[in-house]
Design a protein around this motif. Sequence first.
Motif, short mmCIF file in Angstrom:
data_model
loop_
_atom_site.label_atom_id
_atom_site.label_comp_id
_atom_site.label_asym_id
_atom_site.label_seq_id
_atom_site.Cartn_x
_atom_site.Cartn_y
_atom_site.Cartn_z
N HIS A 1 0.84 -1.20 0.00
CA HIS A 1 0.00 0.00 0.00
C HIS A 1 0.87 1.25 0.00
O HIS A 1 1.91 1.29 0.66
CB HIS A 1 -0.94 0.00 1.21
N PRO A 2 0.44 2.27 -0.73
CA PRO A 2 1.21 3.52 -0.76
C PRO A 2 0.98 4.34 0.51
O PRO A 2 -0.02 4.17 1.19
CB PRO A 2 0.61 4.24 -1.97
N ASP A 3 1.94 5.21 0.80
CA ASP A 3 1.71 6.19 1.86
C ASP A 3 0.55 7.08 1.42
O ASP A 3 0.45 7.45 0.24
CB ASP A 3 2.95 7.07 2.06
N LEU A 4 -0.30 7.43 2.36
CA LEU A 4 -1.42 8.31 2.03
C LEU A 4 -0.89 9.71 1.75
O LEU A 4 -0.09 10.26 2.51
CB LEU A 4 -2.42 8.34 3.18
N ALA A 5 -1.29 10.25 0.60
CA ALA A 5 -0.85 11.57 0.14
C ALA A 5 0.68 11.64 0.07
O ALA A 5 1.27 12.69 0.29
CB ALA A 5 -1.40 12.67 1.03
N GLY A 6 1.29 10.52 -0.26
CA GLY A 6 2.75 10.44 -0.29
C GLY A 6 3.33 10.64 -1.67
O GLY A 6 2.71 11.20 -2.58
N THR B 1 -3.98 21.08 2.63
CA THR B 1 -3.24 22.32 2.82
C THR B 1 -1.77 21.96 3.02
O THR B 1 -1.46 20.81 3.37
CB THR B 1 -3.76 23.09 4.06
N PRO B 2 -0.87 22.91 2.84
CA PRO B 2 0.55 22.60 3.10
C PRO B 2 0.78 22.08 4.53
O PRO B 2 1.57 21.16 4.73
CB PRO B 2 1.25 23.94 2.86
N ALA B 3 0.06 22.63 5.50
CA ALA B 3 0.21 22.18 6.89
C ALA B 3 -0.27 20.74 7.05
O ALA B 3 0.38 19.93 7.72
CB ALA B 3 -0.54 23.11 7.83
N GLN B 4 -1.40 20.40 6.42
CA GLN B 4 -1.92 19.03 6.50
C GLN B 4 -0.96 18.06 5.80
O GLN B 4 -0.70 16.96 6.30
CB GLN B 4 -3.30 18.93 5.86
N ARG B 5 -0.44 18.45 4.65
CA ARG B 5 0.50 17.60 3.91
C ARG B 5 1.75 17.34 4.75
O ARG B 5 2.24 16.21 4.83
CB ARG B 5 0.88 18.24 2.58
N SER B 6 2.27 18.37 5.39
CA SER B 6 3.45 18.23 6.24
C SER B 6 3.15 17.32 7.43
O SER B 6 3.94 16.43 7.77
CB SER B 6 3.91 19.60 6.71
N GLN B 7 2.00 17.54 8.06
CA GLN B 7 1.61 16.72 9.22
C GLN B 7 1.46 15.25 8.80
O GLN B 7 1.96 14.36 9.48
CB GLN B 7 0.30 17.24 9.82
N LEU B 8 0.79 15.02 7.69
CA LEU B 8 0.58 13.66 7.22
C LEU B 8 1.91 13.00 6.86
O LEU B 8 2.14 11.82 7.17
CB LEU B 8 -0.37 13.66 6.02
N SER B 9 2.80 13.74 6.24
CA SER B 9 4.11 13.21 5.88
C SER B 9 4.90 12.80 7.12
O SER B 9 5.50 11.72 7.16
CB SER B 9 4.88 14.26 5.08
N GLU B 10 4.89 13.64 8.14
CA GLU B 10 5.60 13.32 9.39
C GLU B 10 4.98 12.12 10.08
O GLU B 10 5.70 11.24 10.57
CB GLU B 10 5.58 14.54 10.33
N LEU B 11 3.65 12.07 10.13
CA LEU B 11 2.97 10.93 10.76
C LEU B 11 3.23 9.64 9.99
O LEU B 11 3.49 8.59 10.59
CB LEU B 11 1.47 11.20 10.87
N ASN B 12 3.18 9.71 8.66
CA ASN B 12 3.47 8.53 7.84
C ASN B 12 4.88 8.01 8.12
O ASN B 12 5.09 6.80 8.28
CB ASN B 12 3.35 8.85 6.34
N ALA B 13 5.84 8.90 8.20
CA ALA B 13 7.23 8.50 8.44
C ALA B 13 7.38 7.87 9.82
O ALA B 13 8.05 6.83 9.97
CB ALA B 13 8.16 9.71 8.29
N SER B 14 6.76 8.46 10.82
CA SER B 14 6.84 7.91 12.18
C SER B 14 6.18 6.54 12.25
O SER B 14 6.70 5.61 12.87
CB SER B 14 6.15 8.85 13.18
#
Length: 175
Positions: free
Chosen positions: A67-72, A97-110
Amino acid sequence: MEMRTVNSMNYEQFLDVFGNVIEKCPLIAAAVWTGRPFSSVSALEKNIGDFIDSLPRSGKEGILRCHPDLAGRELLRGTLSPDSQGEQSRAGLTSLTPAQRSQLSELNASYKSRFNFPFVICVRMNDRETIIQQLGSRISNSPEQELQIGIQEVKKICHLRLLDISSQVSQATKL
């Protein structure tokens, strides 16, 4: 869906139609093809679920890793499967939004760092706020809990994709 049509499909036809009901895992469709004839779409779905349940932990983790990362990256590169592209778009993950994308990216990585597979959720049953909230809360689960939850989410995705295929085949036979 006419099960007569499904049951008469040769191996290649079956893979073409059902090869992505489990994201990027055509081997699952290949394995259940031998279980024909299916009495219904529900019976086909049960065969898929039983096959997944019979896999060892490493096989289940492998399914989640497909499965791909969400919004990755794959979304940004336009390399998602058509199914995933549509699902993520409908859930609002293509208009973060840029803030949501950044938050999702950080959460996905963690999440991926903790569990060694990406976060999987049936995005069609959730909106982007719920998806982000779930990702943030599920990261505290145990690896065993997340494996079980992830596989249940895969089965939800499979269910909806089978319904889509069923409706597409039914419409095509009416034309």
